[in-house]
Scaffold this active site. Sequence first.
Site, PDB file in Angstrom:
ATOM      1  N   HIS A   7       0.799  -1.230   0.000  1.00 20.20           N
ATOM      2  CA  HIS A   7       0.000   0.000   0.000  1.00 20.20           C
ATOM      3  C   HIS A   7       0.833   1.281   0.000  1.00 20.20           C
ATOM      4  O   HIS A   7       0.327   2.347  -0.364  1.00 20.20           O
ATOM      5  CB  HIS A   7      -0.992  -0.002   1.174  1.00 20.20           C
ATOM      6  CG  HIS A   7      -0.395   0.305   2.512  1.00 20.20           C
ATOM      7  ND1 HIS A   7       0.097  -0.663   3.357  1.00 20.20           N
ATOM      8  CD2 HIS A   7      -0.234   1.484   3.166  1.00 20.20           C
ATOM      9  CE1 HIS A   7       0.537  -0.101   4.467  1.00 20.20           C
ATOM     10  NE2 HIS A   7       0.354   1.196   4.378  1.00 20.20           N
ATOM     11  N   GLU A  19       3.506   5.293  -3.440  1.00 23.67           N
ATOM     12  CA  GLU A  19       3.701   6.621  -2.860  1.00 23.67           C
ATOM     13  C   GLU A  19       5.147   6.865  -2.427  1.00 23.67           C
ATOM     14  O   GLU A  19       5.685   7.950  -2.653  1.00 23.67           O
ATOM     15  CB  GLU A  19       2.780   6.793  -1.637  1.00 23.67           C
ATOM     16  CG  GLU A  19       2.926   8.150  -0.970  1.00 23.67           C
ATOM     17  CD  GLU A  19       2.136   8.236   0.326  1.00 23.67           C
ATOM     18  OE1 GLU A  19       1.976   9.364   0.822  1.00 23.67           O
ATOM     19  OE2 GLU A  19       1.700   7.197   0.839  1.00 23.67           O
ATOM     20  N   ASP A  20       5.794   5.859  -1.823  1.00 22.10           N
ATOM     21  CA  ASP A  20       7.071   6.097  -1.139  1.00 22.10           C
ATOM     22  C   ASP A  20       8.283   5.441  -1.792  1.00 22.10           C
ATOM     23  O   ASP A  20       9.391   5.565  -1.281  1.00 22.10           O
ATOM     24  CB  ASP A  20       6.979   5.596   0.316  1.00 22.10           C
ATOM     25  CG  ASP A  20       5.983   6.392   1.135  1.00 22.10           C
ATOM     26  OD1 ASP A  20       5.744   7.557   0.783  1.00 22.10           O
ATOM     27  OD2 ASP A  20       5.449   5.844   2.118  1.00 22.10           O
TER      28      ASP A  20
END
Length: 707
Positions: A72, A76-77
Amino acid sequence: MIDVDDLIALVRNYNPRTDEGLIRRAYDYGRDMHEGQKRRSGEDYFTHPVAVAAILTEQRLDDATLVTALLHDTIEDTKSTYSEVARLFGKEIAELVDGVTKLTNLQLSSSEAKQAENFRKLLIAMSKDLRVILVKLADRLHNMRTIRSLPMEKQVRKARETMDIFAPLAGRMGMQWMREELEDLAFRVLNPEGRSSIIRRFIMLQRETGDVVHQITNDIRNELEKAGIEADVFGRAKKPYSVWRKMQEKDLAFSRLSDIYGFRVITGSEQDCYRVLGVIHQRWRAVPGRFKDYISQPKNNGYRSIHTTVSGRDGKRVEVQIRTREMHEVAESGVAAHWSYRDGVRAQNRFAVDPAKWITTLTERFEADEDHDEFLETVKLEMYSDQVFCFTPKGDVIQLPRGATPLDYAYAIHTRIGNSCVSAKVDGIRVPLWTRLKNGQSVEIITAEGQRPQVSWIDIVVTGRAKAAIRRSLREEDRGRFVKLGRELARVAFEHVGKRATDKALRTAARRLGLPDEIELLARVGSAELTARRAVEALYPELAAAQPSEEVDVKRPVVGLAPDQPFRRANCCQPVPGERIVGITYRGQGPIVHAIDCPALAEFEDHPERWVDLRWKAGRHPAVHTVSLNVTISNALGVLGRLCTLIGEQKANISDLHFVDRKPDYYRLIVEVDMRDVEHLHNVMTALEAESDVAQIERYRDLSRKP
């Protein structure tokens, strides 16, 4: 950190047919993508996604949801991309991961307008696939469990967001265990002293009375054995935050608080649920008004259970919940039960709600054209609501939140019914519209042609749907009147600078003020949201600046009175210059000046001869018109001083101040402030609303105060 074999073992406990290879590939991919990243605590970052996946195994969720948990944060990271996740794990998982990423980027605790827009996005994400929210809730739960490593300022921000948004959302989805844990973890950050005091009191109580939970659990088991009913009985003390909230709501000391213990009886059938209820009510005295049958009238998230409160051992009140094992699964998992697995196949729980239908019931009332504050109010009311079930005269069931009134009921049937409601009958007896409805009551709405919603209805209703419908009707009804008044005010203001208020001039002024058209400009001028002088300044700043602002005589600020005729401002509504006013005459004295929307005027509707048409004089009024403000502030060092400073910075004077409520975490006080006019009042309230430690501010109007 849980290794991949242990994680797979957790999944195989309820889903022996799990795709072990898929989970291993996701585990390895996530670990490689997060290689070298650390959490604030110093642990490897990948411990977090693994912990989130482990939390979701407790809900017996499907492989796609677990893989989403492992991945998840990758988009994004890390250097991972949507297309790469789709190629490696399939489009379904890529969509879920992307959905969680978008939710993570929403700033749900930002300004109100932005927050409302982000709530819309959250609901859209939920409507696409509810599993996105399940992963996000598990993500928030693990972050709250490990929040101690964050700076205190960030801890407080996350805890408030959890308490305001994620905990009630978990509860709305039927995941009560998660709601309680999220609330308690947030409570530990926001009020550690309060939480510690509750725990200390529990320990003292246990020393004085022994293990009450164990004693009462055995009492219930013994009674069920005598009746020949097979059932599992569990008991526990309620969570510290649940006890604290009940103390605050009922304003009771811990020693006077009842039902701080809760018990569950899990049976094999619905018939046994009602047999258990009979046994408990025969053995212990039932507390009136504390019985709810969610089996015959389930909540719309699938929750079914019987709730009753009885006076147990030594007169202590205890709450007992009675349900079947299938009902218990839904009660623990809520909407997530739809994806639960058992023995390798999707669990066929007849009580699990269809997520598509559930999300429709949650979002169907959130209209796209609502104002930001109305939308935000609606969504929070919907998330926090507990339900009451009422019957129509034909026997149909209407679900409403706790505290709902006949007006809420009327609007739940149809907006037209609500708008034309004049009275109501509850169980055949006529009742006021502000009556709070109870479970099982039959409600009949009486309507009349020509009836229109009243301003006071806003404070009577509790549902977002009713509030939005009333406001919309009031806006439509008042708009023509405000436009007409605004046109007259604009005409006078433009004539003062030697210009004409033509439609073209007003349209240009509206555009410069960021308004859609001249009609909106006039409506705002007529409702005192905007001064006519502002419209003039937008077009002719030099002419407006050159106009001298004549000081109004403090003794004669009102037009429409005879020379030397005395008057007084009404204490109930405290009108200020800029608001529309009317006078009410009294024998032997001058008129009392009320704001035109003051509810106290209703008692004079049948006496038109006592009404006097008045208006405030044009010009600059001195700051002598006292207005009461109801302000709620944080109980923190220096907050009251900052509040007084902010009022002073707006050139307003505090004439009186007194506290009306003192709590460990907040104060509520009434501040008397001397104002020039309605614009001055608006500026003061806006400045206070912007202060982060001011939780709420509103104009205080007390109808009990005589004119």
